[in-house]
Design a protein around this motif. Structure first.
Motif, PDB file in Angstrom:
ATOM      1  N   SER A  39      87.957 -30.920 108.845  1.00 34.87           N
ATOM      2  CA  SER A  39      86.878 -31.470 108.025  1.00 34.87           C
ATOM      3  C   SER A  39      85.598 -31.507 108.849  1.00 34.87           C
ATOM      4  CB  SER A  39      87.258 -32.879 107.557  1.00 34.87           C
ATOM      5  OG  SER A  39      87.324 -33.747 108.679  1.00 34.87           O
ATOM      6  N   PHE A  40      84.551 -32.084 108.277  1.00 39.42           N
ATOM      7  CA  PHE A  40      83.258 -32.143 108.974  1.00 39.42           C
ATOM      8  C   PHE A  40      83.280 -33.087 110.171  1.00 39.42           C
ATOM      9  CE2 PHE A  40      82.148 -30.552 104.753  1.00 39.42           C
ATOM     10  CZ  PHE A  40      81.488 -29.393 105.120  1.00 39.42           C
ATOM     11  N   ALA A  41      84.297 -33.894 110.321  1.00 37.62           N
ATOM     12  CA  ALA A  41      84.429 -34.789 111.481  1.00 37.62           C
ATOM     13  C   ALA A  41      85.426 -34.225 112.504  1.00 37.62           C
ATOM     14  CB  ALA A  41      84.875 -36.169 111.018  1.00 37.62           C
ATOM     15  N   ALA A  42      85.747 -32.957 112.392  1.00 30.41           N
ATOM     16  CA  ALA A  42      86.784 -32.350 113.239  1.00 30.41           C
ATOM     17  C   ALA A  42      86.422 -32.383 114.719  1.00 30.41           C
ATOM     18  CB  ALA A  42      87.049 -30.914 112.801  1.00 30.41           C
TER      19      ALA A  42
ATOM     20  N   SER B 209      76.810 -21.413 119.151  1.00 32.09           N
ATOM     21  CA  SER B 209      75.838 -20.882 118.193  1.00 32.09           C
ATOM     22  C   SER B 209      76.285 -21.025 116.746  1.00 32.09           C
ATOM     23  CB  SER B 209      75.583 -19.404 118.492  1.00 32.09           C
ATOM     24  OG  SER B 209      76.739 -18.629 118.201  1.00 32.09           O
ATOM     25  N   CYS B 210      77.516 -21.488 116.545  1.00 27.96           N
ATOM     26  CA  CYS B 210      78.095 -21.577 115.191  1.00 27.96           C
ATOM     27  C   CYS B 210      78.112 -20.219 114.502  1.00 27.96           C
ATOM     28  CB  CYS B 210      77.350 -22.607 114.340  1.00 27.96           C
ATOM     29  SG  CYS B 210      77.827 -24.306 114.708  1.00 27.96           S
ATOM     30  N   ARG B 211      78.416 -19.200 115.275  1.00 29.72           N
ATOM     31  CA  ARG B 211      78.537 -17.857 114.724  1.00 29.72           C
ATOM     32  C   ARG B 211      79.898 -17.301 115.108  1.00 29.72           C
ATOM     33  NH1 ARG B 211      72.627 -16.696 116.026  1.00 29.72           N
ATOM     34  NH2 ARG B 211      71.682 -17.208 114.037  1.00 29.72           N
ATOM     35  N   GLY B 212      80.372 -16.388 114.325  1.00 30.92           N
ATOM     36  CA  GLY B 212      81.670 -15.782 114.571  1.00 30.92           C
ATOM     37  C   GLY B 212      81.683 -14.783 115.710  1.00 30.92           C
TER      38      GLY B 212
ATOM     39  N   SER C 117      79.303 -21.184 104.766  1.00 31.01           N
ATOM     40  CA  SER C 117      78.220 -22.010 104.206  1.00 31.01           C
ATOM     41  C   SER C 117      77.592 -23.008 105.167  1.00 31.01           C
ATOM     42  CB  SER C 117      78.734 -22.765 102.973  1.00 31.01           C
ATOM     43  OG  SER C 117      79.331 -21.884 102.056  1.00 31.01           O
ATOM     44  N   GLY C 118      77.423 -22.662 106.434  1.00 30.46           N
ATOM     45  CA  GLY C 118      76.787 -23.565 107.384  1.00 30.46           C
ATOM     46  C   GLY C 118      77.640 -24.755 107.780  1.00 30.46           C
ATOM     47  N   HIS C 119      78.929 -24.719 107.498  1.00 29.41           N
ATOM     48  CA  HIS C 119      79.807 -25.850 107.786  1.00 29.41           C
ATOM     49  C   HIS C 119      79.864 -26.187 109.268  1.00 29.41           C
ATOM     50  CE1 HIS C 119      82.217 -25.512 103.773  1.00 29.41           C
ATOM     51  NE2 HIS C 119      80.910 -25.660 103.596  1.00 29.41           N
ATOM     52  N   CYS C 120      79.849 -25.185 110.130  1.00 26.63           N
ATOM     53  CA  CYS C 120      79.904 -25.438 111.569  1.00 26.63           C
ATOM     54  C   CYS C 120      78.706 -26.283 112.003  1.00 26.63           C
ATOM     55  CB  CYS C 120      79.921 -24.117 112.334  1.00 26.63           C
ATOM     56  SG  CYS C 120      79.898 -24.284 114.125  1.00 26.63           S
ATOM     57  N   GLY C 121      77.535 -25.939 111.510  1.00 30.71           N
ATOM     58  CA  GLY C 121      76.327 -26.697 111.840  1.00 30.71           C
ATOM     59  C   GLY C 121      76.375 -28.130 111.354  1.00 30.71           C
ATOM     60  N   LEU C 122      77.213 -28.399 110.352  1.00 31.33           N
ATOM     61  CA  LEU C 122      77.381 -29.748 109.835  1.00 31.33           C
ATOM     62  C   LEU C 122      78.517 -30.494 110.543  1.00 31.33           C
ATOM     63  CD1 LEU C 122      76.925 -28.976 106.025  1.00 31.33           C
ATOM     64  CD2 LEU C 122      75.311 -30.149 107.545  1.00 31.33           C
TER      65      LEU C 122
END
Length: 124
Positions: free
Chosen positions: A40-43, A79-82, A110-115
């Motif tokens: 989740s976003f708190a991972a 960088s939150c990129r693959g 959808s920008g989830h890593c940045g969140l």
């Protein structure tokens, strides 16, 4: 008769050696722990306070319609990129075996890593 006994002893020795080898190899695998990850976003805070070993298994649970798990290198994590992706998981219940060192994971959708949907897990 002594020859037959010799062949039997060799076969028994081989069987015993093979059994011991199997037990030793299985002992390391048997010591591996399995951790359920609520992806989740708190991972990012999930690994805090836990000790991991190489061979431990993380089971990522999530809705595959809106998330994925991408194993990346440190650059991809930062960088939150693959970039440097070694594998993309999409089942919603993915089993990942940790390797020695730091294992990095992000959600690439959808920008989830940045969140905050990213995690670094260090295994000794």
């Amino acid at each position: 008769m002594a020859m037959a006994q010799g062949r039997g002893s060799a076969a028994q020795g081989f069987a015993l050696g093979f059994l011991v080898l199997c037990l030793l190899l299985g002992a390391d695998t048997a010591g591996a722990a399995t951790y359920n990850v609520d992806w989740s976003f708190a991972a990012g805070s999930w690994p805090s306070g836990k000790t991991f070993r190489a061979g431990d298994v993380l089971v990522f649970s999530y809705n595959p319609a809106v998330h994925n798990v991408v194993a990346v290198d440190a650059g991809g994590y930062n960088s939150c990129r693959g970039s440097g992706a070694t594998h993309t998981y999409t089942s919603g219940s993915d089993r990942v075996t940790l390797v020695p060192g730091t294992n990095y994971f992000i959600c690439s959708l959808s920008g989830h890593c940045g969140l905050g949907m990213k995690m670094a897990v260090t295994a000794n």
